[in-house]
Design an enzyme around this catalytic site. Structure first.
Site, PDB file in Angstrom:
ATOM      1  N   ASP A   1      -2.446   2.191  -6.112  1.00  0.00           N
ATOM      2  CA  ASP A   1      -1.614   2.309  -5.358  1.00  0.00           C
ATOM      3  C   ASP A   1      -1.337   1.098  -4.324  1.00  0.00           C
ATOM      4  OD1 ASP A   1      -3.775   3.113  -4.158  1.00  0.00           O
ATOM      5  OD2 ASP A   1      -2.590   4.445  -2.500  1.00  0.00           O
ATOM      6  N   GLU A   2      -2.368  -0.019  -4.512  1.00  0.00           N
ATOM      7  CA  GLU A   2      -2.453  -0.879  -3.675  1.00  0.00           C
ATOM      8  C   GLU A   2      -2.690  -2.572  -4.336  1.00  0.00           C
ATOM      9  OE1 GLU A   2      -5.474  -1.942  -0.162  1.00  0.00           O
ATOM     10  OE2 GLU A   2      -5.664  -0.201  -1.039  1.00  0.00           O
TER      11      GLU A   2
ATOM     12  N   ASP B   1       0.971  -1.127   0.095  1.00  0.00           N
ATOM     13  CA  ASP B   1      -0.075  -0.052  -0.016  1.00  0.00           C
ATOM     14  C   ASP B   1       0.906   1.243   0.061  1.00  0.00           C
ATOM     15  OD1 ASP B   1      -2.072   1.715   0.072  1.00  0.00           O
ATOM     16  OD2 ASP B   1      -2.781   1.073   2.160  1.00  0.00           O
TER      17      ASP B   1
END
Length: 183
Positions: free
Chosen positions: A104-105, A9
């Site tokens: 983003d994860e 993350d």
């Protein structure tokens, strides 16, 4: 062998990309989303803005009341997608299967590619190192036996954290006295 999942993350992703690309923003409360005079919400914000109580999904007018001296910017999704593609290229070198949750994860299944818990931890640390060295960004990484536990692990030491939860017993012991919202 039991399943081994790494959850990656990025830390305040949109804000971190903007700060990386404009160092004058470093150390300032940066809020990405709608502008204060517009209707809308906060997409993300820097950790400096979070100190004022600003957070993702907050109405931007509430954010402005909490942090009137913040720097407010619209998101640049084209830029964030390009950086996300670079992140995925790094992450995919370690996983036999990946599940992207957002730009983003991701959950990375490293059960077969790592082979051992120790090697999986080395992969997780390499991901953090390469993200910092190649993209000048930080991420928080959790490693665990399941996706849920890995997500909890990545949240445990944010920002720029690393945490592992080896067993179900470890997970229960970690969250037993916490509010149910941690799940």
């Amino acid at each position: 062998m039991d399943q081994i999942i790494i959850h990656v993350d990025m830390d305040a992703f949109y804000a971190s990309v903007e700060i990386r690309d404009n160092p004058a923003l470093c150390g300032k409360p940066l809020i990405i989303g709608s502008l204060p005079q517009e209707r809308g919400v906060v997409a993300t914000c820097s950790y400096e803005a979070r100190k004022y109580g600003v957070h993702s999904a907050m109405n931007v007018k509430d954010a402005y009341r909490l942090c009137p001296n913040g720097i407010y910017m619209h998101p640049n999704f084209e830029k964030y997608r390009a950086v996300s593609n670079q992140l995925h290229a790094i992450w995919n070198t370690y996983a036999t299967a990946s599940e992207y949750i957002a730009l983003d994860e991701a959950y990375l299944d490293v059960t077969r590619s790592a082979g051992t818990w120790e090697r999986a931890c080395a992969f997780a640390r390499e991901i953090k190192q390469r993200t910092r060295e190649e993209l000048s960004l930080t991420c928080s990484v959790g490693i665990a036996y399941s996706k849920t536990a890995a997500k909890t692990a990545s949240e445990e030491k944010k920002p720029d954290g690393f945490f592992e939860i080896r067993t179900q017993e470890d997970y229960v012991n970690l969250i037993i006295d916490r509010p149910v919202r941690v799940l």
